[in-house]
Motif scaffolding. Structure first.
Motif, mmCIF file in Angstrom:
data_model
loop_
_atom_site.group_PDB
_atom_site.id
_atom_site.type_symbol
_atom_site.label_atom_id
_atom_site.label_comp_id
_atom_site.label_asym_id
_atom_site.label_seq_id
_atom_site.Cartn_x
_atom_site.Cartn_y
_atom_site.Cartn_z
ATOM 1 N N UNK A 1 30.028 -11.479 10.277
ATOM 2 C CA UNK A 1 28.747 -12.128 10.024
ATOM 3 C C UNK A 1 28.491 -12.031 8.527
ATOM 4 N N UNK A 2 28.304 -13.176 7.868
ATOM 5 C CA UNK A 2 28.017 -13.189 6.437
ATOM 6 C C UNK A 2 26.521 -13.238 6.199
ATOM 7 N N UNK A 3 26.072 -12.550 5.154
ATOM 8 C CA UNK A 3 24.642 -12.487 4.829
ATOM 9 C C UNK A 3 24.450 -12.841 3.362
ATOM 10 N N UNK A 4 23.493 -13.724 3.080
ATOM 11 C CA UNK A 4 23.083 -13.987 1.703
ATOM 12 C C UNK A 4 21.611 -13.611 1.573
ATOM 13 N N UNK A 5 21.213 -13.148 0.368
ATOM 14 C CA UNK A 5 19.839 -12.684 0.227
ATOM 15 C C UNK A 5 19.449 -12.531 -1.240
ATOM 16 N N UNK A 6 18.153 -12.734 -1.508
ATOM 17 C CA UNK A 6 17.572 -12.317 -2.780
ATOM 18 C C UNK A 6 16.635 -11.131 -2.521
ATOM 19 N N UNK A 7 16.820 -10.517 -1.373
ATOM 20 C CA UNK A 7 16.120 -9.326 -0.829
ATOM 21 C C UNK A 7 14.731 -9.658 -0.277
ATOM 22 N N UNK A 8 14.279 -10.899 -0.451
ATOM 23 C CA UNK A 8 13.062 -11.361 0.217
ATOM 24 C C UNK A 8 13.407 -12.415 1.263
ATOM 25 N N UNK A 9 14.353 -13.249 0.922
ATOM 26 C CA UNK A 9 14.847 -14.252 1.862
ATOM 27 C C UNK A 9 16.234 -13.814 2.313
ATOM 28 N N UNK B 1 44.083 -17.921 4.398
ATOM 29 C CA UNK B 1 42.834 -18.671 4.510
ATOM 30 C C UNK B 1 42.021 -18.602 3.224
ATOM 31 N N UNK B 2 41.273 -19.662 2.959
ATOM 32 C CA UNK B 2 40.331 -19.713 1.855
ATOM 33 C C UNK B 2 39.032 -20.323 2.328
ATOM 34 N N UNK B 3 38.098 -20.535 1.395
ATOM 35 C CA UNK B 3 36.775 -21.032 1.800
ATOM 36 C C UNK B 3 36.828 -22.403 2.464
ATOM 37 N N UNK B 4 37.835 -23.221 2.111
ATOM 38 C CA UNK B 4 37.946 -24.551 2.703
ATOM 39 C C UNK B 4 38.274 -24.499 4.200
ATOM 40 N N UNK B 5 38.758 -23.350 4.658
ATOM 41 C CA UNK B 5 39.127 -23.216 6.068
ATOM 42 C C UNK B 5 38.023 -22.547 6.897
ATOM 43 N N UNK B 6 36.919 -22.200 6.233
ATOM 44 C CA UNK B 6 35.855 -21.435 6.892
ATOM 45 C C UNK B 6 34.543 -22.213 6.847
ATOM 46 N N UNK B 7 33.889 -22.305 7.989
ATOM 47 C CA UNK B 7 32.581 -22.959 8.053
ATOM 48 C C UNK B 7 31.535 -21.933 8.461
ATOM 49 N N UNK B 8 30.386 -21.975 7.794
ATOM 50 C CA UNK B 8 29.293 -21.062 8.111
ATOM 51 C C UNK B 8 28.305 -21.743 9.052
ATOM 52 N N UNK B 9 27.896 -21.011 10.074
ATOM 53 C CA UNK B 9 26.899 -21.506 11.029
ATOM 54 C C UNK B 9 25.712 -20.549 11.002
ATOM 55 N N UNK C 1 30.413 -16.212 0.308
ATOM 56 C CA UNK C 1 30.573 -15.654 1.653
ATOM 57 C C UNK C 1 31.786 -16.265 2.347
ATOM 58 N N UNK C 2 32.017 -17.561 2.144
ATOM 59 C CA UNK C 2 33.205 -18.194 2.730
ATOM 60 C C UNK C 2 34.485 -17.566 2.180
#
Length: 374
Positions: free
Chosen positions: A115-123, A140-148, A97-98
């Motif tokens: 808005x990033x979303x992760x899922x196994x379709x139950x969680x 930009x790459x993942x090192x420049x992005x923080x997920x909250x 996602x980053x």
């Protein structure tokens, strides 16, 4: 929304989890059930299928790289996994996602839109994006992005309102309004004549034209003759059917452009009343804003009369529903309609009305030269 269908999906998803199903099976199960949960097919459900395996570019280890996001809906990248509780899986998904968020940022999408979303379709987990300050916005790459973490729901255990919990999460984060950057390329891809949605909307105009022609056959014949003369003038051989096809292609793009411009003026794509949509189509909406002659009657005005009876209102409502996906507060600084015209399919259609696309770089040079001479 069909809550019972949502609960049926959750039963199937829990079965997948118990059987240690692969990511592909988990994702396919969700994709098969989603249209049953939302039989009305809102825009984001259609985009869920159309946005599968979307390409994005980002920086990794100092080098430009690329990857394919599982699904991209507007500015919502989604990463699916078989089971988020397996060791290292959630961390891997968040890293993906980053990467994808960085790719969207590199394309010019504002961080607050993503808005990033992760899922196994139950969680399901949703994240907002924070960007490291002082970094060039195109590298930009993942090192420049923080997920909250913004939101989460765990539906792995059955409970009475689990179907409703699922749909609330999906509508809150996947069905977000104004999540897509308003750019010409995106408009053409989503609603242009080569897109599935645009083709369906354009084909609906055949019925509008047939109804109007039956009610005013003399006027319809006059319009046909005028349009055919334009087609003849560029060597299309006088084919009345060909001319009508191009005529309705042009009418569809004009209708789309009216609604886009109205939303730009309002800086939003609100749910509009039938009267307001009719005013947009006939030009009264723009006249009230001081934009006189913004919509001319010319060859198409007769099809925008009595929009409820003709079927035009339903088409305008459908287009407006799709436009809610776009951020009209921050339209891109570019020609929004050039790509739509460039994809008309028949070059002759563009030539008829002097609409051959001028490349932006050439247009800038022409304007600069003219301005320097003033």
């Amino acid at each position: 929304m069909n809550e019972l269908a949502a609960r049926r999906f959750l039963v199937a998803a829990r079965r997948n989890l118990a059987q240690n199903a692969s990511e592909a099976v988990v994702r396919n199960t969700f994709e098969q059930h989603l249209p049953q949960i939302y039989p009305e097919q809102p825009w984001w459900v259609r985009h869920h299928a159309e946005g599968a395996e979307a390409l994005t570019r980002f920086v990794r280890h100092g080098l430009l790289s690329h990857g394919f996001v599982d699904t991209l809906i507007g500015a919502t990248p989604i990463e699916y996994e078989a089971n988020l509780l397996r060791g290292g899986v959630e961390a891997h998904a968040k890293g993906q996602i980053q990467d994808y968020a960085a790719g969207e940022l590199n394309k010019g999408v504002p961080a607050h839109n993503i808005i990033g979303v992760i899922s196994d379709t139950l969680r399901w987990k949703a994240y907002t994006i924070e960007v490291e300050s002082g970094v060039v916005a195109t590298s930009l790459g993942r090192d420049h992005v923080r997920l909250v973490q913004l939101d989460a729901v765990d539906l792995s255990v059955e409970r009475p309102d689990d179907g409703l919990e699922l749909t609330c999460f999906l509508e809150r984060h996947l069905g977000r309004i104004a999540a897509r950057l308003l750019k010409g390329e995106m408009l053409a891809s989503d609603l242009g004549l080569e897109s599935e949605v645009g083709t369906a909307l354009r084909n609906a105009l055949d019925g509008v034209y047939a109804k109007a022609s039956n009610e005013r056959p003399g006027y319809a014949d006059l319009i046909d003759r005028l349009w055919s003369e334009l087609v003849d003038a560029i060597g299309e051989g006088g084919s009345r059917n060909l001319g009508r096809t191009e005529y309705l292609d042009e009418f569809y793009l004009i209708t789309l452009a009216k609604l886009v411009c109205a939303n730009v003026l309002d800086q939003a794509a609100p749910r509009r009343s039938a009267a307001e949509l009719a005013d947009i189509l006939n030009g009264a909406f723009f006249q009230r804003r001081g934009l006189r002659n913004y919509v001319e009657y010319d060859l198409f005005g007769w099809l925008s009369e009595n929009v409820a009876a003709s079927g035009m209102l339903a088409i305008a409502e459908a287009i407006q529903e799709d436009l809610v996906a776009y951020d009209f507060k921050a339209p891109a600084d570019e020609d929004l309609f050039g790509q739509l015209l460039a994809r008309l399919g028949r070059r002759s259609t563009r030539l008829i009305l002097g609409q051959e696309l001028t490349p932006p770089w050439l247009a800038r040079k022409l304007v600069k030269r003219v301005a320097e001479g003033l």
